[in-house]
Design an enzyme around this catalytic site. Structure first.
Site, PDB file in Angstrom:
ATOM      1  N   VAL A 124      47.552  24.487   4.886  1.00 46.48           N
ATOM      2  CA  VAL A 124      48.260  24.746   6.141  1.00 46.48           C
ATOM      3  C   VAL A 124      49.737  24.372   6.071  1.00 46.48           C
ATOM      4  O   VAL A 124      50.509  24.745   6.966  1.00 46.48           O
ATOM      5  CB  VAL A 124      47.600  24.024   7.330  1.00 46.48           C
ATOM      6  CG1 VAL A 124      46.178  24.523   7.548  1.00 46.48           C
ATOM      7  CG2 VAL A 124      47.652  22.508   7.180  1.00 46.48           C
ATOM      8  N   ASP A 137      40.068  25.580   5.146  1.00 44.64           N
ATOM      9  CA  ASP A 137      40.315  24.230   4.639  1.00 44.64           C
ATOM     10  C   ASP A 137      40.859  24.327   3.230  1.00 44.64           C
ATOM     11  O   ASP A 137      40.717  25.360   2.566  1.00 44.64           O
ATOM     12  CB  ASP A 137      39.027  23.395   4.666  1.00 44.64           C
ATOM     13  CG  ASP A 137      39.301  21.898   4.725  1.00 44.64           C
ATOM     14  OD1 ASP A 137      39.712  21.328   3.694  1.00 44.64           O
ATOM     15  OD2 ASP A 137      39.113  21.309   5.794  1.00 44.64           O
ATOM     16  N   TYR A 161      38.690   0.278   6.970  1.00 47.64           N
ATOM     17  CA  TYR A 161      38.219   1.651   6.805  1.00 47.64           C
ATOM     18  C   TYR A 161      38.138   1.918   5.313  1.00 47.64           C
ATOM     19  O   TYR A 161      39.134   1.806   4.604  1.00 47.64           O
ATOM     20  CB  TYR A 161      39.180   2.637   7.464  1.00 47.64           C
ATOM     21  CG  TYR A 161      38.822   4.098   7.268  1.00 47.64           C
ATOM     22  CD1 TYR A 161      37.828   4.708   8.034  1.00 47.64           C
ATOM     23  CD2 TYR A 161      39.470   4.862   6.307  1.00 47.64           C
ATOM     24  CE1 TYR A 161      37.500   6.032   7.857  1.00 47.64           C
ATOM     25  CE2 TYR A 161      39.149   6.200   6.128  1.00 47.64           C
ATOM     26  CZ  TYR A 161      38.171   6.782   6.903  1.00 47.64           C
ATOM     27  OH  TYR A 161      37.844   8.106   6.714  1.00 47.64           O
ATOM     28  N   VAL A 212      36.568   8.186  17.036  1.00 50.09           N
ATOM     29  CA  VAL A 212      35.269   8.719  16.629  1.00 50.09           C
ATOM     30  C   VAL A 212      34.731   7.894  15.469  1.00 50.09           C
ATOM     31  O   VAL A 212      35.471   7.571  14.527  1.00 50.09           O
ATOM     32  CB  VAL A 212      35.395  10.195  16.203  1.00 50.09           C
ATOM     33  CG1 VAL A 212      34.052  10.750  15.739  1.00 50.09           C
ATOM     34  CG2 VAL A 212      35.949  11.036  17.361  1.00 50.09           C
TER      35      VAL A 212
END
Length: 271
Positions: free
Chosen positions: A69, A40, A171, A215
């Protein structure tokens, strides 16, 4: 049959290890016997995740690896460090994804969407998949013992989002929708995985997709209720709902499965 799900003696390389799903993915891999490279960009969160897993899983063999990444040299260095430490890589779970540093820009309407935000998300969600798969795939081929590659997509890489779900939804205090860049990048993950399943098949490397439905991860009550009303099983997913699918795809239990998209969505795409 239980031996088919045993990952003892195998090493898993998991990107997005400090993310919403990553912590649990790394823990369940360790619980099933795998040595795990936790990969990460956030070093502080990565260290906390590794400490938490060690406290939960006796004898967990973990290696936290800081990696961007989207940077090819960073990915190569992370793979090299993992191979130097563990001796190889048997399972790749390419799980890293991003929402942009500007959450309001990420949720902007399509007509107003900023091209730089689009490129930022694509660089993580699909360019990162490409770079990690390239580096790990090269290593798996050199090892000559096959391997399992699992890429995380999203139900919105399979079907379009229902805008009714987002009426009154928030959110982290921000009005939300599901932007086109997310759907486009997650659909691309499925296409890349299918390509690689055929391309690497002669090397015994299996490539599959794990596609979660929604989720629970900080959405407000309105969103959770709206989403649950569209699900045959009547609820949003919990993180643990994904773990069995991951172990199946990582292990010899799926030894003749490649090029597939395992959708874990409570039945959303059945309607």
């Amino acid at each position: 049959m239980s031996e088919l799900f045993d990952l003892s003696g195998k090493t898993a390389f998991v990107t997005g290890a400090a993310g919403i799903l990553g912590h649990g993915f790394c823990r369940v891999l360790a619980e099933h016997g795998a040595a795990v490279a936790l990969v990460d960009l956030d070093e502080q969160r990565l260290s906390a995740v590794a400490d938490a897993i060690r406290s939960d899983v006796a004898g967990a063999d973990l290696l936290p690896v800081v990696c961007d990444v989207t940077d090819e040299e960073s990915v190569k260095a992370a793979v090299d460090r993992t191979v130097s430490h563990f001796g190889g890589i048997d399972v790749l779970h390419s799980n890293a994804a991003g929402k942009s540093r500007d959450i309001k820009a990420f949720f902007a309407d399509f007509e107003d969407y900023d091209a730089q935000t689009w490129r930022e998300i694509m660089s993580i969600n699909i360019d990162g998949m490409f770079l990690v798969a390239k580096a790990v795939g090269r290593q798996m081929i050199a090892q000559k013992r096959g391997g399992s590659v699992i890429m995380t997509s999203s139900v919105y890489g399979v079907v379009a989002p229902d805008p009714r779900i987002y009426e009154g939804s928030e959110y982290m205090g921000v009005r939300i929708g599901s932007p086109a860049v997310y759907s486009a990048s997650k659909a691309a993950v499925i296409g890349l995985a299918r390509y690689l399943s055929a391309y690497w098949g002669p090397h015994g490397i299996r490539v599959n997709v794990l596609t979660p439905g929604g989720v629970e991860s900080g959405q407000n009550d309105t969103f959770r209720a709206n989403y649950a009303s569209r699900i045959p099983l009547g609820r949003m997913a919990e993180r643990s709902d994904m773990y069995g699918a991951l172990i199946y795809l990582a292990s010899d239990a799926s030894g003749y499965v490649t090029g597939q998209n395992l959708v874990v969505d409570g039945g959303l795409t059945a309607w």
